[in-house]
Write a protein that holds these residues in place. Structure first.
Motif, PDB file in Angstrom:
ATOM      1  N   ASP A 186       0.923  -1.359  -0.176  1.00  0.00           N
ATOM      2  CA  ASP A 186      -0.164  -0.139   0.013  1.00  0.00           C
ATOM      3  C   ASP A 186       0.982   1.751   0.195  1.00  0.00           C
ATOM      4  N   THR A 203      -4.039   5.579  14.767  1.00  0.00           N
ATOM      5  CA  THR A 203      -5.535   4.750  13.769  1.00  0.00           C
ATOM      6  C   THR A 203      -6.361   4.387  15.472  1.00  0.00           C
ATOM      7  N   HIS A 224       1.651   4.035  15.233  1.00  0.00           N
ATOM      8  CA  HIS A 224       1.737   2.751  14.592  1.00  0.00           C
ATOM      9  C   HIS A 224       2.170   3.605  13.684  1.00  0.00           C
ATOM     10  N   TYR A 225       3.772   2.307  12.874  1.00  0.00           N
ATOM     11  CA  TYR A 225       4.628   3.058  11.231  1.00  0.00           C
ATOM     12  C   TYR A 225       3.616   2.449  10.428  1.00  0.00           C
ATOM     13  N   HIS A 226       3.389   3.138   9.513  1.00  0.00           N
ATOM     14  CA  HIS A 226       3.102   3.333   8.103  1.00  0.00           C
ATOM     15  C   HIS A 226       3.910   3.062   6.949  1.00  0.00           C
ATOM     16  N   TYR A 245       6.338   2.999   3.505  1.00  0.00           N
ATOM     17  CA  TYR A 245       5.718   3.435   2.060  1.00  0.00           C
ATOM     18  C   TYR A 245       7.099   1.671   1.950  1.00  0.00           C
ATOM     19  N   SER A 275       2.508  -2.464  13.219  1.00  0.00           N
ATOM     20  CA  SER A 275       2.807  -1.144  12.212  1.00  0.00           C
ATOM     21  C   SER A 275       1.005  -1.703  11.329  1.00  0.00           C
ATOM     22  N   TYR A 276       0.631  -0.261  10.159  1.00  0.00           N
ATOM     23  CA  TYR A 276      -0.824  -0.625   9.964  1.00  0.00           C
ATOM     24  C   TYR A 276      -0.649  -0.850   7.595  1.00  0.00           C
ATOM     25  N   HIS A 277      -1.128  -2.534   7.399  1.00  0.00           N
ATOM     26  CA  HIS A 277      -0.891  -2.273   6.455  1.00  0.00           C
ATOM     27  C   HIS A 277      -1.860  -2.722   5.908  1.00  0.00           C
ATOM     28  N   TRP A 302      -3.448  -4.962  11.186  1.00  0.00           N
ATOM     29  CA  TRP A 302      -2.124  -4.670  12.327  1.00  0.00           C
ATOM     30  C   TRP A 302      -1.173  -5.787  11.799  1.00  0.00           C
TER      31      TRP A 302
END
Length: 506
Positions: free
Chosen positions: A80, A298, A303-305, A307, A336-338, A342
């Motif tokens: 994402d 979120t 959290h991490y998001h 690239y 992390s959130y993708h 989670w």
């Protein structure tokens, strides 16, 4: 490269140093010609100097580092990632002369070079009582211009070869402002010759400015640091080693060797490694690498998001106990959130790269923003240059000394011998995220084969031949970035790099 100049007063420039003003001198109500006296008082000099330093600061971090490193074998693109840096990461048929990431790496250095040129010329003529200050400021501008041209040469020109440098094309040389000029590309030898000339001028003008840890201004140590880079690039290995060890032997800068020192260095901007560290505050001067963290909130959870996620190759590069790994990689402190899912919320699924997590003093929101003080010169690079240069000069014993000195401080396994492989691997580990991997591979004449995903990240990253299985040959034409489309359209004297189509865009 040919920007329209707008009127901005010296006072306004001083007020706007949060970001470099690319239009330094007036047009219209006040004209400018090389040789004009543009500095008539202390306020003028202070303002113009502030702009030069702001432009210098703007030549590092962000796209100046990220583009180079995501093109190499450090990271995998998250599924994402929104195609951010996608063309340069894949280097497939979507990577064209219109790529805006590489275009920024051309446009901004030339915009800043214009300002450096104007100041270098304009600060020759100042009131007598300002001459000493103006000379130092001119030295800073010479160093900044050398820094800008080295960045351009490393990315848009061919690697320096003593046999072909006088014929290989590099980038246009512009040292005097002339908006009507349409310069052709100079050779690699000519561009590096200008870099050397600028460093020689900076060395004279900054000779009386001693080095200090985290100096916010250019010093003689910063000039000597750039000399080491210059001689490494031009394959004068003995001099590269001499300049690198000269900076080390000042005793002014120290490698971090404990977890506490690493935190001070990479989180709090209070370390002992920077030969230069530009001013930064919440309101101005922040450098960022948010593509690697993308911190957000979120449902109340920070959290991490990112690239980009570290490849398994990068994770495997570090020995157990290496303090760099503990400081630069996170396996679960934050989730992390993708794709609405989670990860790392109940254990370590995969590691995130957090070398540039963000100084707590440089953000006021709920989530860290990756902001750090810009550090263009770190003493660790001098150890790497010394090791590589001594080995290439035939002195393996000295090469091993400097290689081991760095490894010992990082608690890494000491190399038993100084070999190209061992030194190249140490460059890989030490400078991740600093934008140097691309120029190293280019200098060594090496490519890479694959950037395998961390097993826990296989459902999170893009896979396939353009991503995790990417092969980048040592002679890949992408080692020279394309001259941007706009430049080709407006300057018919330019010749495009091989592999990118027609020399003139119709």
């Amino acid at each position: 490269m040919n920007k329209t100049l707008k009127y901005i007063s010296a006072g306004a420039i001083l007020a706007m140093i949060a970001s470099c003003d690319m239009d330094l001198v007036p047009k219209g109500s006040i004209s400018y010609n090389p040789g004009d006296q543009i500095i008539t008082n202390q306020s003028d000099l202070t303002a113009y100097r502030a702009n030069v330093l702001a432009c210098f600061r703007s030549l590092d971090y962000g796209d100046f580092d990220i583009v180079s490193d995501v093109m190499a074998d450090y990271f995998n693109a998250a599924s994402d990632f929104g195609n951010n840096y996608g063309p340069v990461h894949r280097t497939d048929n979507t990577f064209t002369t219109g790529d805006y990431n590489t275009e920024d790496n051309w446009e901004y250095p030339y915009s800043y070079i214009k300002n450096f040129n104007i100041f270098i010329e304009g600060a020759k003529v100042v009131p007598a009582e300002l001459k000493a200050q103006a000379d130092v400021a001119r030295g800073e501008a010479f160093l900044a211009r050398a820094f800008a041209y080295m960045h351009l040469a490393r990315h848009f020109g061919k690697a320096y070869s003593p046999e072909t440098a006088s014929s290989d094309l590099c980038v246009p040389l512009v040292t005097v402002y002339d908006q009507s000029e349409r310069p052709a590309r100079a050779t690699v030898a000519q561009v590096y010759g200008q870099i050397k000339s600028d460093l020689d001028s900076a060395a004279v003008l900054l000779a009386g400015v001693p080095g200090e840890v985290r100096s916010q201004y250019p010093t003689i140590d910063a000039v000597n640091f750039m000399y080491a880079r210059y001689y490494l690039d031009t394959r004068d290995y003995q001099r590269a080693a001499e300049y690198a060890t000269g900076v080390i032997n000042t005793g002014t800068y120290a490698l971090s060797s404990t977890a506490e020192e690493m935190t001070a260095e990479w989180l709090d901007d209070e370390g002992t490694e920077p030969v230069m560290q530009f001013y930064a505050s919440i309101s101005e001067g922040q450098g960022g690498h948010s593509a690697y963290t993308g911190m957000a909130v979120t449902d109340g959870v920070t959290h991490y998001h990112p690239y980009f996620i570290p490849s398994q190759k990068l994770i495997d590069a570090y020995d157990e106990g290496d303090i760099r790994f503990a400081q630069w990689f996170d396996g679960g402190d934050y989730p992390s959130y993708h794709n609405a899912t989670w990860y790392n919320d109940d254990g370590t699924d995969y590691y995130v790269f957090k070398k540039y997590f963000g100084n707590p003093d440089l953000y006021s929101s709920a989530a860290p923003n990756s902001a750090q003080a810009v550090k263009p010169f770190l003493i660790s690079e001098m150890y790497l240059i010394a090791a590589e240069a001594y080995l290439e000069a035939g002195n393996a014993a000295n090469a091993l000394t400097y290689l081991n000195a760095l490894q010992e401080k990082r608690h890494a396994t000491l190399s038993l011998t100084a070999t190209e492989e061992n030194i190249h691997n140490e460059w890989y580990r030490e400078t991740v995220g600093e934008g140097l991997r691309f120029s190293c591979l280019k200098r060594w004449g090496e490519g890479f084969s694959g950037r395998p995903a961390q097993p826990g990240a296989e459902m999170v990253v893009n896979t396939g031949t353009a991503y995790t299985e990417k092969v980048f040959a040592s002679d890949d034409y992408h080692f020279q970035w394309p001259i941007p489309t706009y430049e080709m359209q407006t300057n018919l004297n330019l010749v495009q790099n091989e592999g990118y189509g027609a020399t003139v865009v119709e």
